[in-house]
Scaffold this motif. Structure first.
Motif, short mmCIF file in Angstrom:
data_model
loop_
_atom_site.label_atom_id
_atom_site.label_comp_id
_atom_site.label_asym_id
_atom_site.label_seq_id
_atom_site.Cartn_x
_atom_site.Cartn_y
_atom_site.Cartn_z
N LYS A 42 0.83 -1.21 0.00
CA LYS A 42 0.00 0.00 0.00
C LYS A 42 0.87 1.26 0.00
N PHE A 43 1.88 1.29 0.84
CA PHE A 43 2.75 2.46 0.94
C PHE A 43 3.45 2.73 -0.38
N LYS A 44 3.88 1.66 -1.05
CA LYS A 44 4.59 1.82 -2.31
C LYS A 44 3.71 2.54 -3.33
N TYR A 45 2.47 2.14 -3.44
CA TYR A 45 1.59 2.77 -4.42
C TYR A 45 1.15 4.16 -4.00
N ILE A 46 1.02 4.41 -2.73
CA ILE A 46 0.72 5.76 -2.27
C ILE A 46 1.89 6.68 -2.58
N ALA A 47 3.11 6.21 -2.35
CA ALA A 47 4.30 7.02 -2.62
C ALA A 47 4.42 7.31 -4.12
N TRP A 48 4.22 6.30 -4.98
CA TRP A 48 4.30 6.53 -6.42
C TRP A 48 3.22 7.49 -6.88
N THR A 49 2.03 7.38 -6.33
CA THR A 49 0.95 8.30 -6.68
C THR A 49 1.30 9.73 -6.30
N ALA A 50 1.87 9.91 -5.12
CA ALA A 50 2.27 11.25 -4.68
C ALA A 50 3.35 11.82 -5.59
N ILE A 51 4.31 11.00 -5.99
CA ILE A 51 5.37 11.45 -6.88
C ILE A 51 4.79 11.86 -8.24
N VAL A 52 3.90 11.05 -8.77
CA VAL A 52 3.30 11.36 -10.07
C VAL A 52 2.49 12.65 -9.98
#
Length: 68
Positions: A42-52
């Motif tokens: 979950k954290f990985k995808y939240i982090a990637w979403t924030a970066i995008v």
């Protein structure tokens, strides 16, 4: 030195401890690791979403899009 009965008793206690660890603690450890894996996912995808989102909202990126 210990006599044979004491050694046998110690061996049986060690066998019992190994059995308890194998059948009780490993199950709990496996469940905990499954939960940790889910949270990392979950954290990985939240982090990637924030970066995008951050990249999409920067001025440089919008300037590049205007050139296209």
């Amino acid at each position: 030195m210990k006599d044979n009965n004491e050694l046998t008793l110690e061996v049986e206690l060690i066998k019992k401890d190994v059995h308890d660890i194998k059948h009780n603690h490993l199950t709990h450890i496996e469940a905990d690791l499954r939960d940790v894996k889910r949270e990392v996912f979950k954290f990985k995808y939240i982090a990637w979403t924030a970066i995008v989102i951050f990249v999409l909202t920067t001025d440089k990126f919008t300037d590049v899009l205007k050139l296209l």
